[in-house]
Write a protein that holds these residues in place. Structure first.
Motif, PDB file in Angstrom:
ATOM      1  N   ARG A  26       0.832  -1.208   0.000  1.00 24.72           N
ATOM      2  CA  ARG A  26       0.000   0.000   0.000  1.00 24.72           C
ATOM      3  C   ARG A  26       0.867   1.258   0.000  1.00 24.72           C
ATOM      4  O   ARG A  26       0.564   2.226  -0.690  1.00 24.72           O
ATOM      5  CB  ARG A  26      -0.943  -0.011   1.205  1.00 24.72           C
ATOM      6  N   ARG A  27       1.945   1.245   0.788  1.00 17.00           N
ATOM      7  CA  ARG A  27       2.842   2.399   0.815  1.00 17.00           C
ATOM      8  C   ARG A  27       3.512   2.614  -0.532  1.00 17.00           C
ATOM      9  O   ARG A  27       3.652   3.741  -1.012  1.00 17.00           O
ATOM     10  CB  ARG A  27       3.900   2.207   1.920  1.00 17.00           C
ATOM     11  N   LYS A  28       3.921   1.511  -1.153  1.00 16.47           N
ATOM     12  CA  LYS A  28       4.559   1.599  -2.464  1.00 16.47           C
ATOM     13  C   LYS A  28       3.593   2.144  -3.506  1.00 16.47           C
ATOM     14  O   LYS A  28       3.948   2.987  -4.334  1.00 16.47           O
ATOM     15  CB  LYS A  28       5.062   0.217  -2.885  1.00 16.47           C
ATOM     16  N   ASN A  29       2.344   1.697  -3.443  1.00 18.72           N
ATOM     17  CA  ASN A  29       1.330   2.169  -4.390  1.00 18.72           C
ATOM     18  C   ASN A  29       1.016   3.641  -4.183  1.00 18.72           C
ATOM     19  O   ASN A  29       0.893   4.420  -5.145  1.00 18.72           O
ATOM     20  CB  ASN A  29       0.058   1.329  -4.220  1.00 18.72           C
ATOM     21  N   TRP A  30       0.924   4.042  -2.890  1.00 18.72           N
ATOM     22  CA  TRP A  30       0.647   5.457  -2.594  1.00 18.72           C
ATOM     23  C   TRP A  30       1.800   6.325  -3.099  1.00 18.72           C
ATOM     24  O   TRP A  30       1.578   7.371  -3.692  1.00 18.72           O
ATOM     25  CB  TRP A  30       0.481   5.640  -1.086  1.00 18.72           C
ATOM     26  N   TRP A  31       3.034   5.916  -2.854  1.00  8.72           N
ATOM     27  CA  TRP A  31       4.192   6.682  -3.293  1.00  8.72           C
ATOM     28  C   TRP A  31       4.239   6.819  -4.809  1.00  8.72           C
ATOM     29  O   TRP A  31       4.624   7.857  -5.335  1.00  8.72           O
ATOM     30  CB  TRP A  31       5.466   6.030  -2.773  1.00  8.72           C
ATOM     31  N   HIS A  32       3.830   5.771  -5.503  1.00  9.98           N
ATOM     32  CA  HIS A  32       3.844   5.799  -6.965  1.00  9.98           C
ATOM     33  C   HIS A  32       2.973   6.926  -7.501  1.00  9.98           C
ATOM     34  O   HIS A  32       3.343   7.604  -8.466  1.00  9.98           O
ATOM     35  CB  HIS A  32       3.350   4.455  -7.510  1.00  9.98           C
ATOM     36  N   TYR A  33       1.835   7.178  -6.871  1.00 10.17           N
ATOM     37  CA  TYR A  33       0.894   8.182  -7.383  1.00 10.17           C
ATOM     38  C   TYR A  33       1.077   9.562  -6.742  1.00 10.17           C
ATOM     39  O   TYR A  33       0.544  10.545  -7.255  1.00 10.17           O
ATOM     40  CB  TYR A  33      -0.551   7.717  -7.151  1.00 10.17           C
ATOM     41  N   LYS A  35       4.332  10.784  -5.335  1.00 10.03           N
ATOM     42  CA  LYS A  35       5.707  11.173  -5.067  1.00 10.03           C
ATOM     43  C   LYS A  35       6.008  12.602  -5.517  1.00 10.03           C
ATOM     44  O   LYS A  35       6.718  13.351  -4.822  1.00 10.03           O
ATOM     45  CB  LYS A  35       6.684  10.199  -5.712  1.00 10.03           C
ATOM     46  N   TRP A  36       5.461  13.026  -6.664  1.00  8.75           N
ATOM     47  CA  TRP A  36       5.759  14.371  -7.145  1.00  8.75           C
ATOM     48  C   TRP A  36       5.079  15.436  -6.291  1.00  8.75           C
ATOM     49  O   TRP A  36       5.601  16.536  -6.117  1.00  8.75           O
ATOM     50  CB  TRP A  36       5.367  14.516  -8.607  1.00  8.75           C
ATOM     51  N   HIS A  37       3.935  15.097  -5.730  1.00  7.94           N
ATOM     52  CA  HIS A  37       3.292  16.037  -4.807  1.00  7.94           C
ATOM     53  C   HIS A  37       4.177  16.269  -3.578  1.00  7.94           C
ATOM     54  O   HIS A  37       4.330  17.391  -3.090  1.00  7.94           O
ATOM     55  CB  HIS A  37       1.926  15.507  -4.362  1.00  7.94           C
ATOM     56  N   VAL A  38       4.775  15.165  -3.083  1.00 10.70           N
ATOM     57  CA  VAL A  38       5.644  15.267  -1.912  1.00 10.70           C
ATOM     58  C   VAL A  38       6.898  16.068  -2.235  1.00 10.70           C
ATOM     59  O   VAL A  38       7.308  16.950  -1.472  1.00 10.70           O
ATOM     60  CB  VAL A  38       6.027  13.860  -1.411  1.00 10.70           C
ATOM     61  N   VAL A  39       7.509  15.780  -3.386  1.00 10.71           N
ATOM     62  CA  VAL A  39       8.733  16.481  -3.777  1.00 10.71           C
ATOM     63  C   VAL A  39       8.486  17.973  -3.914  1.00 10.71           C
ATOM     64  O   VAL A  39       9.255  18.806  -3.404  1.00 10.71           O
ATOM     65  CB  VAL A  39       9.286  15.903  -5.098  1.00 10.71           C
TER      66      VAL A  39
END
Length: 239
Positions: A26-33, A35-39
């Motif tokens: 789930r964490r990997k899937n969330w990061w995939h969608y 990650k650019w928002h976080v960056v």
């Protein structure tokens, strides 16, 4: 006989069971969608912190004294550093940060270069408006006073109205025993592939020392401490 369409329509469809993801998946899937928002969010946060620190002066060395040099050509780096070190030796830690720092702000007109002269004038005006420099080292004090009207008289009084003149507002470097006795060493720099060298003391001997006056509540930082250093620098001077 049922049509092929009806057979297809009412066919038995096997339901697919929902896929259960592990926490790591789930964490990997969330990061995939996301990650650019976080960056982008982190970049904006870092920028905001940087701007706040800049505005508050966090991490910056704040000078105890500021000196404005105004002349046609900038002083060599060696000469400027020697002046800063000499005045710092005579000064005090006014902002209580554990060190005595003098900043020499150079406003060189560049001779006949109108672009350089305009840039120097703009930065000098910003200095004057913000009351950054208390001391002035001037090549032409008369022209400076006529242009900016900021020099205080040697007796401590302030000229309130024109005609503006530098008379009684400044002292030649050589007529101030404390300044004349400072050993500034030499200077050297590269110019068009050749080394230019000379004596810093000779270079500044034709300059004039002055200080600014204040006509409003806005003053330079630590005006009392700056005034005390002025008294040291001009002790025994012949006006």
């Amino acid at each position: 006989m049922a049509s092929e369409y009806l057979k297809w329509k009412y066919r038995d469809v096997q339901r697919r069971e929902a896929v259960v993801l592990t926490p790591a998946e789930r964490r990997k899937n969330w990061w995939h969608y996301h990650k650019w928002h976080v960056v982008i969010g982190l970049a904006l946060a870092v920028l905001a912190v940087y701007l706040v620190c800049q505005s508050l002066g966090v991490g910056q060395i704040k000078p105890d004294y500021q000196v404005a040099y105004v002349g046609a050509k900038a002083l060599p780096d060696d000469t400027a550093a020697a002046i800063e070190a000499a005045l710092a030796f005579l000064g005090e830690d006014l902002n209580e940060d554990g060190q005595v720092v003098v900043r020499l702000n150079q406003y060189a007109s560049g001779g006949t270069d109108t672009g350089v002269a305009a840039a120097a004038d703009v930065t000098l005006m910003a200095d004057l408006l913000e009351c950054e420099s208390y001391f002035f080292l001037l090549e032409n004090p008369e022209q400076f006073q006529v242009s900016y009207h900021v020099l205080r008289r040697l007796d401590g009084s302030q000229q309130e109205e024109g005609p503006w003149t530098a008379e009684g507002t400044c002292l030649p470097w050589e007529q101030c025993p404390v300044l004349a006795g400072i050993e500034l060493g030499g200077y050297s720099y590269e110019l068009l592939g050749e080394t230019v060298a000379g004596d810093s003391g000779e270079l500044v001997s034709g300059l004039y020392l002055a200080r600014r006056g204040f006509w409003t509540e806005k003053t330079t930082a630590h005006p009392e401490g700056c005034a005390a250093l002025w008294e040291k620098l001009t002790e025994g001077a012949v006006s």
